[in-house]
Design a protein around this motif. Sequence first.
Motif, PDB file in Angstrom:
ATOM      1  N   ASN A   1     -23.796  -4.994  -5.332  1.00  0.00           N
ATOM      2  CA  ASN A   1     -23.804  -3.536  -5.475  1.00  0.00           C
ATOM      3  C   ASN A   1     -25.088  -3.013  -6.092  1.00  0.00           C
ATOM      4  O   ASN A   1     -25.123  -1.885  -6.553  1.00  0.00           O
TER       5      ASN A   1
ATOM      6  N   PHE B   1     -10.139  -5.334   0.786  1.00  0.00           N
ATOM      7  CA  PHE B   1     -10.893  -6.049  -0.245  1.00  0.00           C
ATOM      8  C   PHE B   1     -10.129  -7.320  -0.647  1.00  0.00           C
ATOM      9  O   PHE B   1      -9.713  -8.084   0.216  1.00  0.00           O
TER      10      PHE B   1
ATOM     11  N   ASN C   1     -15.154  -5.014 -14.887  1.00  0.00           N
ATOM     12  CA  ASN C   1     -15.699  -3.667 -14.663  1.00  0.00           C
ATOM     13  C   ASN C   1     -17.171  -3.578 -14.989  1.00  0.00           C
ATOM     14  O   ASN C   1     -17.932  -2.864 -14.321  1.00  0.00           O
TER      15      ASN C   1
ATOM     16  N   SER D   1     -14.699   1.009 -10.193  1.00  0.00           N
ATOM     17  CA  SER D   1     -15.056  -0.416 -10.182  1.00  0.00           C
ATOM     18  C   SER D   1     -16.559  -0.520  -9.927  1.00  0.00           C
ATOM     19  O   SER D   1     -17.167   0.381  -9.356  1.00  0.00           O
TER      20      SER D   1
ATOM     21  N   GLY E   1     -18.541  -1.966  -7.973  1.00  0.00           N
ATOM     22  CA  GLY E   1     -19.081  -1.875  -6.621  1.00  0.00           C
ATOM     23  C   GLY E   1     -19.092  -0.449  -6.083  1.00  0.00           C
ATOM     24  O   GLY E   1     -19.754  -0.162  -5.077  1.00  0.00           O
ATOM     25  N   PHE E   2     -18.360   0.458  -6.728  1.00  0.00           N
ATOM     26  CA  PHE E   2     -18.368   1.866  -6.316  1.00  0.00           C
ATOM     27  C   PHE E   2     -18.972   2.757  -7.410  1.00  0.00           C
ATOM     28  O   PHE E   2     -19.848   3.551  -7.157  1.00  0.00           O
ATOM     29  N   ASP E   3     -18.464   2.605  -8.609  1.00  0.00           N
ATOM     30  CA  ASP E   3     -18.993   3.360  -9.760  1.00  0.00           C
ATOM     31  C   ASP E   3     -19.102   4.855  -9.448  1.00  0.00           C
ATOM     32  O   ASP E   3     -20.125   5.497  -9.699  1.00  0.00           O
TER      33      ASP E   3
ATOM     34  N   GLN F   1     -10.107   1.879  -9.797  1.00  0.00           N
ATOM     35  CA  GLN F   1     -10.702   1.444  -8.521  1.00  0.00           C
ATOM     36  C   GLN F   1     -11.953   2.272  -8.197  1.00  0.00           C
ATOM     37  O   GLN F   1     -12.978   1.720  -7.804  1.00  0.00           O
TER      38      GLN F   1
ATOM     39  N   PRO G   1     -16.812  -6.935  -6.586  1.00  0.00           N
ATOM     40  CA  PRO G   1     -17.133  -5.715  -7.328  1.00  0.00           C
ATOM     41  C   PRO G   1     -16.473  -4.459  -6.776  1.00  0.00           C
ATOM     42  O   PRO G   1     -16.431  -3.435  -7.460  1.00  0.00           O
ATOM     43  N   LYS G   2     -15.972  -4.539  -5.545  1.00  0.00           N
ATOM     44  CA  LYS G   2     -15.375  -3.340  -4.956  1.00  0.00           C
ATOM     45  C   LYS G   2     -13.882  -3.347  -5.219  1.00  0.00           C
ATOM     46  O   LYS G   2     -13.147  -4.137  -4.637  1.00  0.00           O
ATOM     47  N   CYS G   3     -13.435  -2.461  -6.063  1.00  0.00           N
ATOM     48  CA  CYS G   3     -12.068  -2.417  -6.574  1.00  0.00           C
ATOM     49  C   CYS G   3     -11.802  -3.672  -7.405  1.00  0.00           C
ATOM     50  O   CYS G   3     -12.594  -4.594  -7.427  1.00  0.00           O
ATOM     51  N   GLU G   4     -10.675  -3.640  -8.102  1.00  0.00           N
ATOM     52  CA  GLU G   4     -10.319  -4.814  -8.888  1.00  0.00           C
ATOM     53  C   GLU G   4      -9.903  -5.954  -7.967  1.00  0.00           C
ATOM     54  O   GLU G   4      -9.283  -5.724  -6.938  1.00  0.00           O
TER      55      GLU G   4
ATOM     56  N   LEU H   1     -10.312   3.156  -0.144  1.00  0.00           N
ATOM     57  CA  LEU H   1     -11.720   2.794  -0.333  1.00  0.00           C
ATOM     58  C   LEU H   1     -12.154   1.769   0.703  1.00  0.00           C
ATOM     59  O   LEU H   1     -13.263   1.835   1.240  1.00  0.00           O
TER      60      LEU H   1
ATOM     61  N   SER I   1      -5.388   3.387  -3.451  1.00  0.00           N
ATOM     62  CA  SER I   1      -6.801   3.713  -3.590  1.00  0.00           C
ATOM     63  C   SER I   1      -7.659   2.566  -3.065  1.00  0.00           C
ATOM     64  O   SER I   1      -8.712   2.794  -2.461  1.00  0.00           O
ATOM     65  N   ILE I   2      -7.185   1.326  -3.244  1.00  0.00           N
ATOM     66  CA  ILE I   2      -7.933   0.176  -2.700  1.00  0.00           C
ATOM     67  C   ILE I   2      -7.960   0.260  -1.176  1.00  0.00           C
ATOM     68  O   ILE I   2      -8.998   0.055  -0.540  1.00  0.00           O
TER      69      ILE I   2
ATOM     70  N   GLU J   1     -15.269   3.075   3.202  1.00  0.00           N
ATOM     71  CA  GLU J   1     -16.395   2.625   2.390  1.00  0.00           C
ATOM     72  C   GLU J   1     -17.670   3.399   2.713  1.00  0.00           C
ATOM     73  O   GLU J   1     -18.453   3.745   1.823  1.00  0.00           O
TER      74      GLU J   1
END
Lengths: 455, 455, 455
Positions: free
Chosen positions: C454, B63, C398, B304, B306-308, B301, C365-368, B235, B231-232, B239
Amino acid sequence: MSTSAPIVGAAQATCGEEMMRLIAELYPICRSITGNGIRESLRIIGNIIPLDIHEVPSGTPVFDWTVPREWNIREAWIKDSQGNRIVDFRNSNLHVVSYSLPVHAKLSLAELRPHLFSLPEYPDWIPYRTCYYRETWGFCLRHRQLEQLRDDEYEVYIDSTLADGSLTYGELFLPGETPSEMLFSCHACHPSLCNDNLSGMAVAAFLARQLGAVPHRFSYRFLFIPGTIGSIAWLSRNEARVSSIRHGLVLSCLGDSGAFTYKRSRRGNAEIDRAVAHILQHSGKPYQTVDFSPYGYDERQYCSPGFDLPVGRFSRTANGCYPEYHTSADDLGLIRPGALDASLDQLLSIVNLLERNRAYLNLNPKCEPQLGKRGLYRAMGGLPDAGAQELAMLWVLNLSDGRHTLLDIAERAQVSFAAIAAAAETLCAHELLRERDENNNMADSAQPGTRPPND
Amino acid sequence: MSTSAPIVGAAQATCGEEMMRLIAELYPICRSITGNGIRESLRIIGNIIPLDIHEVPSGTPVFDWTVPREWNIREAWIKDSQGNRIVDFRNSNLHVVSYSLPVHAKLSLAELRPHLFSLPEYPDWIPYRTCYYRETWGFCLRHRQLEQLRDDEYEVYIDSTLADGSLTYGELFLPGETPSEMLFSCHACHPSLCNDNLSGMAVAAFLARQLGAVPHRFSYRFLFIPGTIGSIAWLSRNEARVSSIRHGLVLSCLGDSGAFTYKRSRRGNAEIDRAVAHILQHSGKPYQTVDFSPYGYDERQYCSPGFDLPVGRFSRTANGCYPEYHTSADDLGLIRPGALDASLDQLLSIVNLLERNRAYLNLNPKCEPQLGKRGLYRAMGGLPDAGAQELAMLWVLNLSDGRHTLLDIAERAQVSFAAIAAAAETLCAHELLRERDENNNMADSAQPGTRPPND
Amino acid sequence: MSTSAPIVGAAQATCGEEMMRLIAELYPICRSITGNGIRESLRIIGNIIPLDIHEVPSGTPVFDWTVPREWNIREAWIKDSQGNRIVDFRNSNLHVVSYSLPVHAKLSLAELRPHLFSLPEYPDWIPYRTCYYRETWGFCLRHRQLEQLRDDEYEVYIDSTLADGSLTYGELFLPGETPSEMLFSCHACHPSLCNDNLSGMAVAAFLARQLGAVPHRFSYRFLFIPGTIGSIAWLSRNEARVSSIRHGLVLSCLGDSGAFTYKRSRRGNAEIDRAVAHILQHSGKPYQTVDFSPYGYDERQYCSPGFDLPVGRFSRTANGCYPEYHTSADDLGLIRPGALDASLDQLLSIVNLLERNRAYLNLNPKCEPQLGKRGLYRAMGGLPDAGAQELAMLWVLNLSDGRHTLLDIAERAQVSFAAIAAAAETLCAHELLRERDENNNMADSAQPGTRPPND
């Protein structure tokens, strides 16, 4: 507009003494879920209201249940070895476990003991016990007496019959302007117990008598039924009819001097739930509302998931919450004419609210109409507060957009439903408001189906 | 129906001492977000569970981030002008700021001072500091020692390397009956700090060992990763897989003696949020739940936008809320075998709840079924209260309309999930209830796709 | 992005003394809902802002109302039999009931008494009374004086005219970048009463002057109107325009030293309702918010069901809640320059919030995103807390999924809007965030219609 007026004048019931007399007449009868006791009781209630009596034969399947055999009892006692009747059904019909099989035997105390029931915490009271769906027998007695029983040979005798017959219930239907109906249901199966539920039966009978004497929008149905099996039988036989039930209340424990207790329907926010809460809130007296739970009286059946009817339960002190509950102390001394009257009063107020709770349309929705030129507003300006009547009219005008009923308005305005309904009536009389004509709500409009101008 | 049974007997963990031994073995190792310290730690955890080790090369874009160079350290000290090692990495790996560049220089106190970090409010503790993404170096020391440093010439030496290599993380996947998975994630990058987060690593490892030994409905994934970048990276590399994550928990700070703290997912009312709250509420012990905020551990993360993901965080005393946090006082004395055991217990209860939390259909939705004839209801009537088991069955029957899961029912009934689940099991055994067969929930019904009769 | 900056520097109003001078100039004028008093008052306000003056002829129908005849008064007194002017309009224009018909007659005390109004509870104050829509006349006087009137023959004289003319109101429209507008409305019809509502008129005028001097996103409309009939007339003449009103406030009672009171719009949770509540909550000072009710000032009309505009009311001590309300004691001594300034300040903060309250999209949006490499995050890791600015940025990132405005974020983060807006600005400057380009919100994006990745 006659139906928007209160059904009974000032909703002040004054038949507490009559209800007491009815209860006193019913008190000695040994009722059970079937048999001559409930049959005789319904006949007596039939002196007050024109009750239809239904008989459902033993063995009839009703959903997962079967109508049981009919139980009748004539005599029952326990004698000690000297032949003294130490326990006798003639003294209290609570002495016999309801639905006890016939028995005639001589037993030692040890053999007898498993068939005896008492209340150690209330040694002077006889408990009420039943064995409807299990073939056994038993006696209930004061704990004080139980403790004094000595080792002896006892003769027990129960002259009962459990045989094919029928389950009996009473029903009264009062047709109204609409087929939508409100259901009142009370259990009529308990023996000599006054608050539970001769009080509910008496209040239901007198409520029915009053409603029968006046015109009303809703149809009203009153059921006097044996608990559990009675409501199951009724629902089973009237399945096609339940979709007409728009509101309902189970009535029980309405004669003691405790505060009112309202148990919400399974839905939790049905119109009946909001109506009762509103009436109690504005009664100026203590009360409590409790959430639905699947334990209690026949609301268990009306609120089962396959029906999920908007039926709550209206009581004073709730079942199981007073020490005399299901004991011989639930006698004529526990109930009061004033308490019965006040219970009837509250029910009439609830009925009045539901009868009058409709949505209206402000016919001048853009800005306020000029109330002053119609004589509806004080002449002098500049005062710091609006008068209560003027404020009620302003609330009705402001929220009568077709999406709010009068109860919605009363709740938001924190004003009594009576004040809001009076304001609506005044505004209708001045043609500033008309009833919304949807859902067969009998609008007085000549243009069915029109929508509020601001929708 | 094997999966509806508890996964572990009474959910009573008894491996606190084993977890303590694991933590004691891991404690001396100098971990960081990359390097041999975390690699060695994962190898040791691999003795307990079959961990897959992943290496992500330095420079890999993940990312908005890039996997950093790998950091390793062998030796570090500060000597005074007499040659005394006044600060030595061998005494505590917290003495070196994590990711410090190599340095060997002689400096005056004034030159050295900006590279020294201490805690004035806790003068006897060494702080933990990092400079992962900034090229600098530094030492951490007790404030008491810092204050006594005199003007002198100091020799500083850090024998570290920051060079292309890889980021290391451990992963264990336990396939279940469904591909839907529950994620447990813990950061494994902190050096000699016990509660944060050797406790989380140990509890995760032993939870995984227990889950690996029994069948389960969900698949379970355990991640032992460096914080944030780990975690980044995961992910970024997985993905396509995240849509299978149905529940998740970040585990941290699970060995201290404080009350449990649950931090909700960003969604706030995900099933995991409700499940953990329910378990803690019925634990009979103090606890707190806190809202999601975008600061903390790797929930940042997972949650975030984009994942939520429905991932909360399970801790005892939360990060930053105990004085020993990120200091040398977060040592073996801060954590307790009993606390680790209780943490594991709560996690097993949460897993059990989620495994068993399904929606059922009452097969007799119209009125109650007759429980008595099936031996599920007490024989004697008239008692003031329902028994707890009977009431739990009545709740399950009343709310099993296909729209309520067992957790929904437990919440509304204000009864423990365990009691509700036991009642559901009994009712299933008597064919009064069956699992709703939607959403691949493995119903035991032969009629896929049927709907509740009352829908 | 100019509009995202504060409209006025630090929103610190410093024109309290100027507002006081304006109020002092307006104070002696005898205003009513029509006539030369309000006309002259609007002319004076026109010295500060370029007000358009509208005249609506008497007899014009406006919804359910009719514009009344114009009232003007020149002289009025009561003389005793000795010819002493015991009550004289020249001393206070409150002495005459507003809209009194002309009269010249000799009356006994008994005949005069029904035409006299006083305040027994405040015997030294003259009340303010009106008879707009009823043809009568009257005098207001101190209760102390009323009690001392002896039986005598009194000469009463009111030299007023009630004749066809017009209703006058002032309007200022400040076009912004969008046609969406914010409405500020104040009643300008009260005679010598300072807090109610010369304070509202002064604050509105100076707010308009400030907004006229800076660019802004919304258009702003200011109305200086007679109460009730003025807003009804304006709404009647501008019905097609009201759909552009996105926010609105009725301004009244803004000069006293009491805490702020915000009365929500009928909708209850409109953006204006949330914005005002947020500003007051973060003001650090006492305040109260109250629910809408259909009594008060012109919010009654803006919130009538046919319009239901998002218009609340902003006051200090609300109408009817201070003893001096609608009496001669609501004079220049009741209001303070500092209170006027603080009222203006709060309104500027509210305007700033609404101007800047938009939804943004996190472009990573995916991760910070890695804030550190952009210099937006502290270099040293391991500290127990996030800094306030960093936390604000994390919250914005977020929640910027296109579904949350900055106010939504500020509310959830429990952080001031100013901090959240500053964080959003920083993130935009670093291309980590961009404004969501829907609803004509003037996004600075070249890709209209794109959705968050997202979604």
